[in-house]
Design a protein around this motif. Structure first.
Motif, mmCIF file in Angstrom:
data_model
loop_
_atom_site.group_PDB
_atom_site.id
_atom_site.type_symbol
_atom_site.label_atom_id
_atom_site.label_comp_id
_atom_site.label_asym_id
_atom_site.label_seq_id
_atom_site.Cartn_x
_atom_site.Cartn_y
_atom_site.Cartn_z
ATOM 1 N N LYS A 120 0.810 -1.220 0.000
ATOM 2 C CA LYS A 120 0.000 0.000 0.000
ATOM 3 C C LYS A 120 0.850 1.280 0.000
ATOM 4 N N MET A 121 1.956 1.250 0.738
ATOM 5 C CA MET A 121 2.783 2.450 0.870
ATOM 6 C C MET A 121 3.713 2.640 -0.332
ATOM 7 N N LYS A 122 3.878 3.897 -0.741
ATOM 8 C CA LYS A 122 4.744 4.226 -1.871
ATOM 9 C C LYS A 122 6.194 3.817 -1.591
ATOM 10 N N ASN A 123 6.674 4.098 -0.376
ATOM 11 C CA ASN A 123 8.048 3.749 -0.011
ATOM 12 C C ASN A 123 8.271 2.242 -0.032
ATOM 13 N N SER A 124 7.258 1.492 0.365
ATOM 14 C CA SER A 124 7.358 0.032 0.360
ATOM 15 C C SER A 124 7.457 -0.492 -1.070
ATOM 16 N N ARG A 125 6.649 0.085 -1.953
ATOM 17 C CA ARG A 125 6.670 -0.341 -3.355
ATOM 18 C C ARG A 125 8.011 0.011 -4.011
ATOM 19 N N TYR A 126 8.550 1.189 -3.646
ATOM 20 C CA TYR A 126 9.866 1.588 -4.149
ATOM 21 C C TYR A 126 10.926 0.577 -3.722
ATOM 22 N N LEU A 127 10.921 0.240 -2.442
ATOM 23 C CA LEU A 127 11.923 -0.676 -1.901
ATOM 24 C C LEU A 127 11.830 -2.041 -2.571
ATOM 25 N N LEU A 128 10.632 -2.589 -2.647
ATOM 26 C CA LEU A 128 10.470 -3.927 -3.220
ATOM 27 C C LEU A 128 10.844 -3.951 -4.692
ATOM 28 N N LYS A 163 14.181 2.784 4.623
ATOM 29 C CA LYS A 163 13.890 2.540 6.045
ATOM 30 C C LYS A 163 12.393 2.575 6.320
ATOM 31 N N MET A 164 11.702 3.497 5.651
ATOM 32 C CA MET A 164 10.255 3.619 5.863
ATOM 33 C C MET A 164 9.481 2.466 5.214
ATOM 34 N N GLY A 165 10.007 1.960 4.094
ATOM 35 C CA GLY A 165 9.290 0.919 3.362
ATOM 36 C C GLY A 165 9.519 -0.489 3.854
ATOM 37 N N VAL A 166 10.589 -0.695 4.608
ATOM 38 C CA VAL A 166 10.955 -2.069 4.968
ATOM 39 C C VAL A 166 9.960 -2.716 5.934
ATOM 40 N N THR A 167 9.340 -1.933 6.804
ATOM 41 C CA THR A 167 8.421 -2.490 7.810
ATOM 42 C C THR A 167 7.247 -3.215 7.161
ATOM 43 N N GLU A 168 6.616 -2.585 6.179
ATOM 44 C CA GLU A 168 5.473 -3.211 5.511
ATOM 45 C C GLU A 168 5.912 -4.463 4.745
ATOM 46 N N CYS A 169 7.093 -4.397 4.122
ATOM 47 C CA CYS A 169 7.603 -5.551 3.376
ATOM 48 C C CYS A 169 7.858 -6.749 4.290
ATOM 49 N N VAL A 170 8.407 -6.479 5.469
ATOM 50 C CA VAL A 170 8.692 -7.558 6.430
ATOM 51 C C VAL A 170 7.395 -8.106 7.030
ATOM 52 N N SER A 171 6.474 -7.208 7.373
ATOM 53 C CA SER A 171 5.228 -7.642 8.024
ATOM 54 C C SER A 171 4.383 -8.548 7.134
ATOM 55 N N HIS A 172 4.541 -8.419 5.808
ATOM 56 C CA HIS A 172 3.790 -9.271 4.878
ATOM 57 C C HIS A 172 4.652 -10.397 4.298
ATOM 58 N N GLY A 173 5.803 -10.632 4.926
ATOM 59 C CA GLY A 173 6.627 -11.772 4.558
ATOM 60 C C GLY A 173 7.376 -11.658 3.248
ATOM 61 N N LEU A 174 7.460 -10.450 2.688
ATOM 62 C CA LEU A 174 8.150 -10.267 1.414
ATOM 63 C C LEU A 174 9.666 -10.231 1.590
ATOM 64 N N LEU A 175 10.099 -9.761 2.765
ATOM 65 C CA LEU A 175 11.519 -9.716 3.097
ATOM 66 C C LEU A 175 11.755 -10.467 4.403
ATOM 67 N N THR A 176 12.858 -11.207 4.445
ATOM 68 C CA THR A 176 13.256 -11.918 5.662
ATOM 69 C C THR A 176 14.388 -11.143 6.321
ATOM 70 N N PRO A 177 14.218 -10.715 7.573
ATOM 71 C CA PRO A 177 15.273 -9.931 8.234
ATOM 72 C C PRO A 177 16.385 -10.800 8.806
ATOM 73 N N TYR A 178 17.587 -10.249 8.824
ATOM 74 C CA TYR A 178 18.716 -10.850 9.530
ATOM 75 C C TYR A 178 19.008 -9.913 10.704
#
Length: 407
Positions: free
Chosen positions: A284-292, A316-331
């Motif tokens: 949904k977020m523009k920053n999240s779409r940019y990051l992905l 930094k702003m987009g990573v939270t939404e990506c992680v919360s929906h399982g698109l990115l796995t954090p280390y």
């Protein structure tokens, strides 16, 4: 033929194609083996370069950039010809991380973050990886920051002991990963070493099989089996597996004078992530779409750091939404207890027809010492490995001397 038969046949063909592609991408192909070897040389070169820069006043961010520059510059000189019109991918396979003192791993800071510069006596763990055409080599190394570039670091007994334990555990684990052996046997030898030296293996660290563009394959090795409480808390037990010829593994060992139970940092930001290729979600977020979008273009399979993005704030702003929906796995950046001493060593092994070959990882610094001894069986294996290494070094020196004389 029914529709079900057609689907079944199509699936069978797809499985066969996938199997053939995997076989063409393993160590039985000489070009593949060469690419692993070349990536390994760059990994060791980057480690040597970083060690020389770990002096009082050095900034962690600068060290991470320096290591990445070595990897990218060195790999860019190899395989420069396009294959079927496509450039061969190469470069950083795992972001350069520099973790200090009780920080165990995954620390790769951003430009906007302030982290204390290195000071004499700091325990520094360097972790990095390089790939050539998706064939990955990784390594980790532990050192002590000296008073000055030419000085020998002063090491207390606890630090020396845990470093020797971690390094020796890595050596015996690497030697135990052989075709036909099971992962449980490797866990046993690591536990035996930890017990002998009176330290604890870090519970969440695991060794992984690596494949082309896959840094953490299905086959894993635990440093120690989870306790009943850890299983109840959600930690998973590693499935038993058997090693096979032509496989590649990251032999990853971290040990601590503390409990061996890592915890996420409450201070240091998680900056290293990996795309979960099986997950999809309409962000949904523009920053999240940019990051992905940037991740899918530049880092579709291997881990990356947010420092790689031009617009750090948006990342930094987009990573939270990506992680919360399982698109990115954090280390996540992991810590031990505040006063715990932590050592981390990692190497890459190739399971060749001639045996297991350790292709990355540097020798443990000579200033790490301990009065404690491993059990007899482990000591016998370490002695054997030392003798083999000495013979190889002697042969290499003679070859170099001969080459120099004929020049």
């Amino acid at each position: 033929m029914s529709d079900d038969d057609s689907v079944s046949s199509a699936e069978s063909v797809a499985e066969i194609v996938e199997k053939v592609e995997e076989e063409l991408a393993d160590l039985s192909v000489s070009d593949v083996c060469t690419k692993y070897q070349e990536a390994s040389k760059i990994v060791n070169l980057a480690l040597l370069g970083l060690i020389s820069q770990c002096i009082p006043g050095a900034e962690v961010l600068d060290l991470c950039k320096f290591g990445a520059t070595i990897i990218n510059t060195s790999s860019s000189k190899l395989y420069t010809k396009k294959v079927k019109g496509v450039a061969v991918e190469k470069g950083v396979a795992f972001p350069v991380c520099v973790s200090v003192n009780d920080v165990i791993c995954n620390n790769s800071p951003l430009e906007s973050e302030e982290i204390d510069a290195l000071k004499p006596g700091d325990i520094v763990k360097i972790d990095l990886g390089c790939h050539i055409d998706g064939y990955i080599s990784v390594a980790a190394h532990t050192l002590i920051v000296p008073e000055s570039l030419d000085a020998t670091p002063v090491v207390d007994d606890e630090t020396g002991n845990v470093a020797v334990a971690a390094y020796n555990a890595m050596l015996v684990a690497a030697a135990s990963i052989k075709a036909g052996m099971k992962n449980t046997a490797v866990t046993e030898v690591v536990n035996k070493v930890a017990l002998s030296y009176g330290v604890n293996a870090i519970s969440s660290v695991r060794m992984h099989q690596m494949k082309r563009f896959v840094i953490d394959g299905v086959k894993e090795v635990a440093l120690k089996d989870p306790t009943a409480d850890e299983l109840e808390a959600g930690e998973e037990k590693v499935d038993e597996c058997t090693f096979e010829q032509a496989e590649v593994y990251a032999v990853d060992v971290a040990m601590s004078t503390g409990e061996g139970k890592p915890r996420p940092s409450g201070v240091l930001r998680t900056t290293v992530f990996k795309r979960n290729v099986e997950a999809n979600y309409r962000l949904k977020m523009k920053n999240s779409r940019y990051l992905l979008s940037e991740v899918d273009k530049k880092f579709p399979t291997l881990p990356f750091t947010l420092a790689h993005f031009e617009d750090e704030r948006a990342a930094k702003m987009g990573v939270t939404e990506c992680v919360s929906h399982g698109l990115l796995t954090p280390y996540p950046v992991l810590h031990e207890q505040k006063e715990a001493k932590v050592a981390h060593f990692k190497c890459t092994v190739l399971l060749l027809p001639s045996g297991t070959a350790r292709v990355t990882g540097l020798e443990m610094p000579a200033y790490f010492k301990t009065d404690k001894k491993p059990d007899e069986e482990t000591q016998a294996l370490l002695t054997e490995l030392a003798e083999v290494a000495a013979k190889k070094a002697k042969k290499k020196a003679q070859k170099k001397k001969k080459k120099k004389a004929s020049a």
